[in-house]
Design a protein around this motif. Structure first.
Motif, PDB file in Angstrom:
ATOM      1  N   ASP A   1      -8.574   0.363   8.944  1.00  0.00           N
ATOM      2  CA  ASP A   1      -8.809  -1.081   9.011  1.00  0.00           C
ATOM      3  C   ASP A   1      -8.264  -1.854   7.812  1.00  0.00           C
ATOM      4  O   ASP A   1      -8.222  -3.074   7.830  1.00  0.00           O
ATOM      5  N   GLN A   2      -7.795  -1.166   6.774  1.00  0.00           N
ATOM      6  CA  GLN A   2      -7.201  -1.857   5.630  1.00  0.00           C
ATOM      7  C   GLN A   2      -5.705  -2.113   5.827  1.00  0.00           C
ATOM      8  O   GLN A   2      -5.111  -2.925   5.128  1.00  0.00           O
TER       9      GLN A   2
ATOM     10  N   GLN B   1       0.851  -1.185   0.000  1.00  0.00           N
ATOM     11  CA  GLN B   1       0.000   0.000   0.000  1.00  0.00           C
ATOM     12  C   GLN B   1       0.888   1.236   0.000  1.00  0.00           C
ATOM     13  O   GLN B   1       1.812   1.343   0.807  1.00  0.00           O
TER      14      GLN B   1
ATOM     15  N   SER C   1      -1.365  -0.978  -4.269  1.00  0.00           N
ATOM     16  CA  SER C   1      -2.556  -0.131  -4.174  1.00  0.00           C
ATOM     17  C   SER C   1      -2.130   1.257  -3.723  1.00  0.00           C
ATOM     18  O   SER C   1      -1.260   1.400  -2.861  1.00  0.00           O
TER      19      SER C   1
ATOM     20  N   GLU D   1      -3.982  -5.627   5.971  1.00  0.00           N
ATOM     21  CA  GLU D   1      -3.973  -6.420   4.736  1.00  0.00           C
ATOM     22  C   GLU D   1      -2.640  -6.321   3.999  1.00  0.00           C
ATOM     23  O   GLU D   1      -2.336  -7.142   3.148  1.00  0.00           O
TER      24      GLU D   1
ATOM     25  N   LYS E   1      -8.192   3.748   4.719  1.00  0.00           N
ATOM     26  CA  LYS E   1      -8.933   3.426   5.940  1.00  0.00           C
ATOM     27  C   LYS E   1      -7.992   2.671   6.870  1.00  0.00           C
ATOM     28  O   LYS E   1      -7.242   1.787   6.434  1.00  0.00           O
TER      29      LYS E   1
END
Length: 111
Positions: A70-71, A6, A36, A74, A68
């Motif tokens: 909460d991502q 990310q 991402s 990942e 976010k």
């Protein structure tokens, strides 16, 4: 083996966005990388951004989704891009990172 990467940035005038795009493009060259790109939320009200030209720059990266908290678990790797203010990260990035306390307390990397 794949790696989820990310790239999370804040950009006021678009320069950090362009740097984040370049970093993401470089990361995509790594075999198995799933990259991402995300931006952190803007905190400055639109009427305040307008006189400085920041409002006019926004459309160039408005399509990038908002990160976010909460991502974050990942990802296998997270790369942050932020301008500085008096030697510190910008308030928008600081605000985003300040929201991650719950992840760190419970060992956020658990999937």
């Amino acid at each position: 083996m794949s790696a989820k990467i990310q790239v999370i940035f804040y950009s006021k005038y678009g320069q950090i966005y362009r740097l984040a795009e370049a970093v993401a493009e470089g990361a995509r060259q790594v075999a198995g990388a799933e990259v991402s790109l995300f931006q952190v939320p803007e905190l400055v009200p639109e009427p305040v951004r307008e006189p400085s030209g920041a409002k006019a720059a926004r459309p160039s990266f408005a399509q990038i989704p908002i990160a976010k908290v909460d991502q974050l678990p990942e990802a296998d790797a997270i790369l942050f891009g932020t301008p500085t203010r008096f030697g510190n990260m910008c308030a928008q990035m600081r605000n985003f990172l300040d929201q991650t306390g719950g992840l760190w307390i419970k060992g956020g990397a658990d999937r």
